[in-house]
Scaffold this active site. Structure first.
Site, PDB file in Angstrom:
ATOM      1  N   SER A 113     -16.039 -37.929 -13.249  1.00  0.00           N
ATOM      2  CA  SER A 113     -14.630 -37.556 -13.133  1.00  0.00           C
ATOM      3  C   SER A 113     -13.883 -37.653 -14.461  1.00  0.00           C
ATOM      4  O   SER A 113     -14.261 -37.005 -15.419  1.00  0.00           O
ATOM      5  CB  SER A 113     -13.993 -38.419 -12.048  1.00  0.00           C
ATOM      6  OG  SER A 113     -12.717 -37.949 -11.746  1.00  0.00           O
ATOM      7  N   HIS A 114     -12.859 -38.502 -14.508  1.00  0.00           N
ATOM      8  CA  HIS A 114     -11.998 -38.565 -15.696  1.00  0.00           C
ATOM      9  C   HIS A 114     -12.554 -39.500 -16.763  1.00  0.00           C
ATOM     10  O   HIS A 114     -11.944 -39.652 -17.816  1.00  0.00           O
ATOM     11  CB  HIS A 114     -10.619 -39.036 -15.278  1.00  0.00           C
ATOM     12  CG  HIS A 114     -10.672 -40.336 -14.546  1.00  0.00           C
ATOM     13  ND1 HIS A 114     -11.152 -40.418 -13.261  1.00  0.00           N
ATOM     14  CD2 HIS A 114     -10.382 -41.580 -14.932  1.00  0.00           C
ATOM     15  CE1 HIS A 114     -11.132 -41.675 -12.884  1.00  0.00           C
ATOM     16  NE2 HIS A 114     -10.677 -42.409 -13.868  1.00  0.00           N
ATOM     17  N   ASP A 278      -8.701 -32.906 -14.145  1.00  0.00           N
ATOM     18  CA  ASP A 278      -9.584 -33.900 -14.768  1.00  0.00           C
ATOM     19  C   ASP A 278     -10.995 -33.357 -14.979  1.00  0.00           C
ATOM     20  O   ASP A 278     -11.250 -32.164 -14.796  1.00  0.00           O
ATOM     21  CB  ASP A 278      -9.605 -35.185 -13.937  1.00  0.00           C
ATOM     22  CG  ASP A 278     -10.319 -34.990 -12.610  1.00  0.00           C
ATOM     23  OD1 ASP A 278     -10.326 -33.842 -12.108  1.00  0.00           O
ATOM     24  OD2 ASP A 278     -10.866 -35.965 -12.079  1.00  0.00           O
ATOM     25  N   ASP A 280     -13.815 -33.341 -13.335  1.00  0.00           N
ATOM     26  CA  ASP A 280     -14.500 -32.588 -12.284  1.00  0.00           C
ATOM     27  C   ASP A 280     -13.563 -31.721 -11.455  1.00  0.00           C
ATOM     28  O   ASP A 280     -13.961 -31.176 -10.425  1.00  0.00           O
ATOM     29  CB  ASP A 280     -15.297 -33.539 -11.378  1.00  0.00           C
ATOM     30  CG  ASP A 280     -14.418 -34.560 -10.686  1.00  0.00           C
ATOM     31  OD1 ASP A 280     -13.363 -34.930 -11.252  1.00  0.00           O
ATOM     32  OD2 ASP A 280     -14.778 -34.994  -9.576  1.00  0.00           O
ATOM     33  N   ASP A 282     -10.817 -32.351  -9.604  1.00  0.00           N
ATOM     34  CA  ASP A 282     -10.193 -32.726  -8.331  1.00  0.00           C
ATOM     35  C   ASP A 282      -8.810 -33.354  -8.496  1.00  0.00           C
ATOM     36  O   ASP A 282      -8.077 -33.476  -7.528  1.00  0.00           O
ATOM     37  CB  ASP A 282     -11.121 -33.608  -7.472  1.00  0.00           C
ATOM     38  CG  ASP A 282     -11.607 -34.853  -8.179  1.00  0.00           C
ATOM     39  OD1 ASP A 282     -11.239 -35.057  -9.352  1.00  0.00           O
ATOM     40  OD2 ASP A 282     -12.361 -35.628  -7.550  1.00  0.00           O
ATOM     41  N   ARG A 283      -8.448 -33.758  -9.718  1.00  0.00           N
ATOM     42  CA  ARG A 283      -7.108 -34.340  -9.911  1.00  0.00           C
ATOM     43  C   ARG A 283      -6.143 -33.301 -10.462  1.00  0.00           C
ATOM     44  O   ARG A 283      -6.573 -32.282 -11.015  1.00  0.00           O
ATOM     45  CB  ARG A 283      -7.182 -35.503 -10.903  1.00  0.00           C
ATOM     46  CG  ARG A 283      -8.010 -36.652 -10.403  1.00  0.00           C
ATOM     47  CD  ARG A 283      -7.895 -37.842 -11.341  1.00  0.00           C
ATOM     48  NE  ARG A 283      -8.647 -38.953 -10.799  1.00  0.00           N
ATOM     49  CZ  ARG A 283      -8.422 -40.230 -11.077  1.00  0.00           C
ATOM     50  NH1 ARG A 283      -7.461 -40.555 -11.932  1.00  0.00           N
ATOM     51  NH2 ARG A 283      -9.149 -41.181 -10.541  1.00  0.00           N
ATOM     52  N   THR A 345      -8.212 -46.694  -0.535  1.00  0.00           N
ATOM     53  CA  THR A 345      -8.337 -45.854  -1.730  1.00  0.00           C
ATOM     54  C   THR A 345      -9.664 -45.089  -1.724  1.00  0.00           C
ATOM     55  O   THR A 345     -10.714 -45.670  -1.449  1.00  0.00           O
ATOM     56  CB  THR A 345      -8.262 -46.750  -2.979  1.00  0.00           C
ATOM     57  OG1 THR A 345      -6.982 -47.378  -2.981  1.00  0.00           O
ATOM     58  CG2 THR A 345      -8.452 -45.944  -4.243  1.00  0.00           C
ATOM     59  N   GLU A 364      -3.314 -39.108  -3.004  1.00  0.00           N
ATOM     60  CA  GLU A 364      -3.424 -40.432  -3.604  1.00  0.00           C
ATOM     61  C   GLU A 364      -2.520 -40.474  -4.828  1.00  0.00           C
ATOM     62  O   GLU A 364      -2.326 -39.459  -5.507  1.00  0.00           O
ATOM     63  CB  GLU A 364      -4.854 -40.705  -4.035  1.00  0.00           C
ATOM     64  CG  GLU A 364      -5.840 -40.768  -2.896  1.00  0.00           C
ATOM     65  CD  GLU A 364      -7.166 -41.360  -3.347  1.00  0.00           C
ATOM     66  OE1 GLU A 364      -7.350 -42.575  -3.224  1.00  0.00           O
ATOM     67  OE2 GLU A 364      -8.013 -40.594  -3.840  1.00  0.00           O
ATOM     68  N   LYS A 377     -10.218 -33.788  -2.884  1.00  0.00           N
ATOM     69  CA  LYS A 377      -8.944 -33.468  -3.510  1.00  0.00           C
ATOM     70  C   LYS A 377      -9.176 -32.284  -4.439  1.00  0.00           C
ATOM     71  O   LYS A 377     -10.298 -32.028  -4.859  1.00  0.00           O
ATOM     72  CB  LYS A 377      -8.373 -34.686  -4.243  1.00  0.00           C
ATOM     73  CG  LYS A 377      -9.270 -35.357  -5.275  1.00  0.00           C
ATOM     74  CD  LYS A 377      -8.616 -36.663  -5.713  1.00  0.00           C
ATOM     75  CE  LYS A 377      -9.353 -37.333  -6.861  1.00  0.00           C
ATOM     76  NZ  LYS A 377     -10.434 -38.223  -6.393  1.00  0.00           N
TER      77      LYS A 377
END
Ligand code: VG1
Ligand code: CO
Length: 545
Positions: A113-114, A278, A280, A282-283, A345, A364, A377
């Site tokens: 991810s990030h 981000d 991947d 999803d954010r 979470t 989230e 997400k």
């Protein structure tokens, strides 16, 4: 091509965290490390044999190496067909979309991810189940249990699959299809949003936007959707080529890391709308001119305005948010007469609710927003949602939309303070100390504020009854203000303490306040209750969101 059974020994550290297994690249490069984990997935999910598997990642260093290993192991396990993104690229929401659209038995996503990438950076792997969502805790725990006793894995001996060329080939008895990573996902977006109205906005000559792909996976998606399909001028997408090390940055869409975007949005000739995603995909980060949209507010605003977006005009059934996310969405749910769920979470807890038709929107505070169109997400989805809202209200700026929302519902001031790279033992002692004070904190007063309730958040899934404990220490005051403490489950070095702060303000004359100021009393209480300075040696958080 020969099937090989390779003897191996367990690694003790393969328990997936909040979102898959994340480690330094060097750990994943140890012989058998990735293979052990993948074998454990196949062992606990025997129905993958004979089924369709989706495989792809965020393009970070080791992505393609890992994919080659996974393809050979999938062939050795009798998977009948694999869809893999060209050059190994697939965003997390795109994997979710593909699993659902093509009826896959599951998917493997290569991403941390990030977290930074490159040979010195992080790598990760997540398993998604056949609903397209992250494996629930009972599955990740079963995988972890298996990793502790594994002694052999199966792999096909073969040459590498060409991931650069679109089209089909075979690996043993398995069909491999290298697919365009964007097409199915872009079609899904086109079915949800008013692309005509957004195109008009993009091309009206006054509206300007900037999307920062942060050299991560969304570059190709954003270019195809914003520039090619919606007609935004070339250059709308910046940092749009995925790089193995994300250009040396953290692909984390916030004001600290999306620096180029933040500078443009704060500059004299700022675009009207800024966004980022981000590693991947999803954010999401949403910005107006010199204006930051808090992710908890974004979820609430999306839910409150869903009726202007074609895919959500009817049929919105409920909202869910993770526990540390602000209660802004709860106010919207109450207003609309919809149920609102509070989950631990991590996106994996939303899956059962969406599958059961109980919620449409989920979010989230950590820059994650999405809906039941997939089971992850979805960064670009959130950006398109905002574009659709802006197209519907062409004379309203992002800032005006948010203030308008606060006038209707009041403002939930929310902030997160992160202490990163703490000594793990010290962090665990701090949390144990908080656990120990749960009994005597209720009833105590800090100035005019009295603590009503304290607990360690536990969740019982209303659909399948599964219970998740240890979601975070909550201190709740008489007026519903909250302080929450939890340790991150995605880091790869030491411990990260997250402190979430929230208070509500109904009075519109106070809505323009700086959240750090509005929350100042709680920041102090949070410090003194947990004794952060003494226990960590830190005087201030590393990250304030
Ligand atoms: C963080 C966030 C959480 C999010 C998770 C995965 O987890 O707080 O809300 O779901 O990252 O997001 P933690 O355990 O570090 O607080 V992602 O985009 O990194 O897959
Ligand atoms: Co992510």
């Amino acid at each position: 091509m020969t099937l090989r059974l390779i003897p191996t020994r367990p690694f003790a550290d393969q328990r997936p965290g909040t979102s898959g297994l994340r480690k330094k690249v060097a750990i994943f490069q140890q012989p058998h490390y990735l293979e052990n984990f993948v074998q454990s997935v196949f062992d606990v999910q025997p129905w993958l044999a004979g089924g369709l598997l989706v495989v792809g990642g965020d393009g970070r260093y080791y992505n393609q190496t890992a994919i080659q290993i996974i393809l050979r192991m999938a062939a050795a396990h009798g998977v009948s067909r694999v869809l893999v993104g060209q050059h190994g690229i697939l965003s997390t929401p795109a994997v979710s979309c593909l699993i659902r659209k093509h009826g896959a038995a599951g998917g493997l996503i290569l991403s941390a991810s990030h977290n930074p990438g490159g040979p010195e950076g992080d790598f990760g792997i997540k398993f998604n189940i056949d609903n397209g969502g992250p494996a629930p805790e009972k599955v990740t725990e079963a995988i972890y249990t298996r990793t502790k006793t594994i002694d052999v894995y199966r792999i096909l001996e073969s040459t590498e699959v060409d991931l650069g060329t679109l089209g089909g080939s075979v690996l043993g008895n398995m069909a491999v299809e290298v697919i365009d990573p964007v097409a199915d996902y872009a079609a899904l977006m086109g079915s949800l949003f008013d692309f005509e109205a957004i195109s008009r906005l993009m091309q009206d000559g006054t509206f300007r936007m900037c999307f920062d792909a942060m050299h991560a996976v969304t570059g190709p998606y954003a270019r195809a959707i914003f520039e090619d399909q919606l007609g935004a001028p070339a250059g709308t997408v910046i940092n749009g080529v995925p790089l193995q090390d994300f250009g040396g940055g953290h692909p984390d869409p916030n004001l600290a890391h999306a620096v180029e975007l933040a500078n443009r949005m704060n500059g004299p000739d700022a675009p009207h709308f800024g966004a980022a995603s981000d590693g991947d995909g999803d954010r999401n980060l949403i910005l107006g001119q010199r204006f930051f949209v808090n992710p908890s507010d974004s979820l609430a605003l999306i839910a409150a305005n869903a009726h202007v977006v074609p895919g959500y005009r009817t049929g919105v059934v409920g909202i869910a948010r993770s526990m540390p996310t602000s209660a802004a969405a709860d106010r919207v749910a109450a207003h609309l007469g919809l149920p609102c769920y509070e989950t631990p979470t991590g996106w994996k807890f939303f899956g059962t609710l969406m599958d059961a038709g109980k919620v449409t929107f989920c979010g989230e505070e950590s820059f994650g927003t999405g809906s039941s169109h997939v089971r992850e997400k979805d960064g670009l989805w959130a950006v398109l949602f905002w574009l659709n809202l802006l197209a519907h209200h062409p004379n309203r700026s992002v800032e005006e939309m948010v203030f308008h929302h606060w006038r209707r519902f009041g403002r939930n001031f929310h902030s997160r303070h992160d202490y990163e790279g703490l000594d793990s033992d010290a962090a665990n002692v701090l949390m144990a100390h908080l656990q120990g004070s749960l009994r005597h904190l209720p009833g105590q007063s800090y100035g005019a504020r009295r603590i009503r309730h304290c607990d360690d958040f536990s969740y019982s899934d209303p659909v399948d009854g599964s219970v998740s404990l240890g979601g975070g220490i909550r201190i709740i005051f008489d007026d519903d203000s909250r302080i929450i403490y939890r340790l991150s489950g995605t880091g790869t070095e030491g411990a990260t303490l997250r402190i979430y702060l929230e208070c509500y303000e109904a009075d519109p004359t106070r809505h323009a306040q700086d959240p750090q100021q509005a929350l100042a009393p709680f920041i102090q209480i949070a410090e003194s209750v947990a004794d952060i300075r003494a226990r960590t040696g830190r005087h201030r958080p590393d990250v304030v969101v």
